[in-house]
Design a protein around this motif. Structure first.
Motif, short mmCIF file in Angstrom:
data_model
loop_
_atom_site.label_atom_id
_atom_site.label_comp_id
_atom_site.label_asym_id
_atom_site.label_seq_id
_atom_site.Cartn_x
_atom_site.Cartn_y
_atom_site.Cartn_z
N GLY A 1 0.81 -1.19 0.00
CA GLY A 1 0.00 0.00 0.00
C GLY A 1 0.86 1.25 0.00
O GLY A 1 2.05 1.21 0.28
N ASP A 2 0.27 2.38 -0.33
CA ASP A 2 0.95 3.66 -0.32
C ASP A 2 1.12 4.11 1.13
O ASP A 2 0.14 4.40 1.82
N SER A 3 2.36 4.17 1.59
CA SER A 3 2.60 4.50 3.00
C SER A 3 2.11 5.90 3.35
O SER A 3 1.69 6.15 4.48
N LEU A 4 2.14 6.83 2.38
CA LEU A 4 1.64 8.18 2.66
C LEU A 4 0.15 8.15 2.96
O LEU A 4 -0.33 8.82 3.88
N GLU A 5 -0.60 7.36 2.19
CA GLU A 5 -2.04 7.24 2.42
C GLU A 5 -2.33 6.56 3.75
O GLU A 5 -3.24 6.95 4.49
N ILE A 6 -1.55 5.52 4.06
CA ILE A 6 -1.77 4.78 5.30
C ILE A 6 -1.44 5.65 6.51
O ILE A 6 -2.16 5.65 7.50
N MET A 7 -0.36 6.42 6.42
CA MET A 7 0.01 7.28 7.55
C MET A 7 -1.08 8.31 7.85
O MET A 7 -1.27 8.69 9.00
N GLU A 8 -1.79 8.76 6.81
CA GLU A 8 -2.85 9.74 7.02
C GLU A 8 -3.97 9.19 7.90
O GLU A 8 -4.70 9.95 8.53
N ARG A 9 -4.09 7.87 7.93
CA ARG A 9 -5.16 7.25 8.71
C ARG A 9 -4.73 6.90 10.14
O ARG A 9 -5.53 6.43 10.93
N LEU A 10 -3.47 7.11 10.45
CA LEU A 10 -2.99 6.86 11.81
C LEU A 10 -3.22 8.08 12.68
O LEU A 10 -3.15 9.21 12.20
N PRO A 11 -3.47 7.89 13.97
CA PRO A 11 -3.73 9.04 14.85
C PRO A 11 -2.49 9.89 15.07
O PRO A 11 -1.37 9.38 15.16
N GLY A 12 -2.68 11.19 15.17
CA GLY A 12 -1.57 12.11 15.40
C GLY A 12 -0.92 11.90 16.76
O GLY A 12 -1.56 11.46 17.72
N GLU A 13 0.37 12.20 16.82
CA GLU A 13 1.16 12.11 18.06
C GLU A 13 0.99 10.75 18.73
O GLU A 13 0.79 10.64 19.94
N SER A 14 1.12 9.69 17.91
CA SER A 14 0.97 8.33 18.41
C SER A 14 2.26 7.51 18.31
O SER A 14 2.31 6.37 18.74
N ILE A 15 3.31 8.12 17.77
CA ILE A 15 4.56 7.39 17.49
C ILE A 15 5.70 8.00 18.30
O ILE A 15 5.83 9.22 18.43
N ASP A 16 6.56 7.12 18.85
CA ASP A 16 7.72 7.58 19.63
C ASP A 16 8.97 7.74 18.77
O ASP A 16 9.79 8.62 19.01
N LEU A 17 9.13 6.86 17.79
CA LEU A 17 10.34 6.89 16.97
C LEU A 17 10.00 6.44 15.55
O LEU A 17 9.21 5.53 15.35
N VAL A 18 10.63 7.11 14.59
CA VAL A 18 10.52 6.71 13.18
C VAL A 18 11.89 6.24 12.71
O VAL A 18 12.91 6.90 12.97
N PHE A 19 11.92 5.09 12.04
CA PHE A 19 13.12 4.69 11.30
C PHE A 19 12.73 4.61 9.84
O PHE A 19 11.82 3.86 9.47
N ALA A 20 13.39 5.40 8.99
CA ALA A 20 13.03 5.48 7.58
C ALA A 20 14.22 5.17 6.69
O ALA A 20 15.31 5.74 6.87
N ASP A 21 14.00 4.28 5.75
CA ASP A 21 14.99 3.93 4.73
C ASP A 21 14.34 4.20 3.38
O ASP A 21 13.91 3.28 2.69
N PRO A 22 14.24 5.48 3.00
CA PRO A 22 13.48 5.85 1.80
C PRO A 22 14.24 5.52 0.52
O PRO A 22 15.43 5.19 0.55
N PRO A 23 13.56 5.62 -0.63
CA PRO A 23 14.26 5.47 -1.92
C PRO A 23 15.44 6.44 -1.99
O PRO A 23 15.37 7.57 -1.52
N TYR A 24 16.53 5.98 -2.60
CA TYR A 24 17.76 6.77 -2.64
C TYR A 24 17.84 7.69 -3.85
O TYR A 24 18.74 8.52 -3.94
N ASN A 25 16.93 7.50 -4.83
CA ASN A 25 16.98 8.32 -6.05
C ASN A 25 18.34 8.19 -6.74
O ASN A 25 18.99 9.18 -7.08
#
Length: 276
Positions: A1-25
């Motif tokens: 699924g599109d992570s941007l769309e899925i994140m929009e459905r998660l409640p705000g201020e609900s996450i303590d830490l993000v680890f991101a390994d995005p596309p490197y372009n």
């Protein structure tokens, strides 16, 4: 699924830490071969193709803004990249109000050589560790890092081998994902910057290394990960962290209200379906 769309459905201020390994372009245009004429399996998937820097910057700004909405006030974020993208990501981080705490060099003990001999061997990747804001009371487990480093203060140069051998997930005899990260790297990141009961978001789940590593940190650490596609989910299933399109996976101990609307899968993870 599109992570941007899925994140929009998660409640705000609900996450303590993000680890991101995005596309490197990486913008690769030619195939690369070793001296023995075997093809180097580089990153040439559709998810790493952008029309140019502007489109990549827009994409980066969108997912970092989404993460910022989800982070609690004292939350933190790690993002990893190469010289192709990490400096652009860092500038956008600062523009959005994140506060950079460290940049860490992951120095590869066994890097891929520069077969054409036209540049230095690219032997490292850069991780940026940032808090949501300058005033955030972020988590840092200094003593745990010292213990992991033989009693000495942990430095920002981490010598960790590439993911190889039995740890490398394969499909039909080939690498299932070109940029699978070693579990030792994720273990250090999570041990350094999470506390018991924390919820961690991985918006680019890949092979599921974040989810697979998290249960070994602390039994009370819940980890939330967002899948980015069905094929990726099938690979992550091999990594003991099942996921799929439009799903959030919680790995670890459930707390209070999280016990509702969840069901166990065969890996002992907890799965909450958001829908497609």
């Amino acid at each position: 699924g599109d992570s941007l769309e899925i994140m929009e459905r998660l409640p705000g201020e609900s996450i303590d830490l993000v680890f991101a390994d995005p596309p490197y372009n990486l913008q690769l245009s030619k195939e690369l071969y070793r001296p023995n004429m075997t093809r180097v399996e580089g990153v040439d998937a559709d998810w790493d193709r952008f029309d140019g820097f502007r489109q990549y910057d827009d994409f980066t700004r969108a997912w970092l803004s989404g993460c910022r909405r989800l982070l609690r006030e004292d939350g933190g974020l790690w993002v990893i990249g190469t010289y192709h993208n990490i400096h652009r990501v860092g500038a956008i981080l600062q523009d959005l109000g994140y506060w950079i705490l460290n940049d860490v060099l992951w120095i590869k003990a066994n890097p891929t050589p520069n077969f054409r001999g036209t540049r230095f061997t690219n032997a490292h990747e850069i991780l940026i560790w940032a808090s949501k804001s300058k005033k955030a009371r972020y988590s840092f487990n200094h003593h745990a890092m010292k213990s992991l480093n033989g009693g000495k203060q942990m430095r920002s140069d981490w010598y960790i081998p590439l993911c190889t051998g039995s740890e490398r997930i394969k499909r039909d005899g080939k690498k299932a994902h070109a940029t699978q990260k070693p579990e030792a790297l994720l273990y250090r990141v999570l041990l350094a910057s999470t506390d018991p009961g924390d919820v961690v978001l991985d918006p680019f789940f890949g092979t599921g290394t974040t989810g697979a590593t998290s249960p070994g940190i602390r039994s009370s650490t819940a980890v939330t990960t967002v899948a980015t596609g069905t094929a990726v989910g099938e690979v992550a299933d091999q990594h003991s962290a099942v996921t799929g399109v439009g799903e959030v996976v919680r790995v670890g101990r459930r707390r209070g209200s999280e016990r509702q609307s969840q069901r166990s899968n065969r890996c002992g993870c907890e799965k909450l379906t958001l829908g497609h």
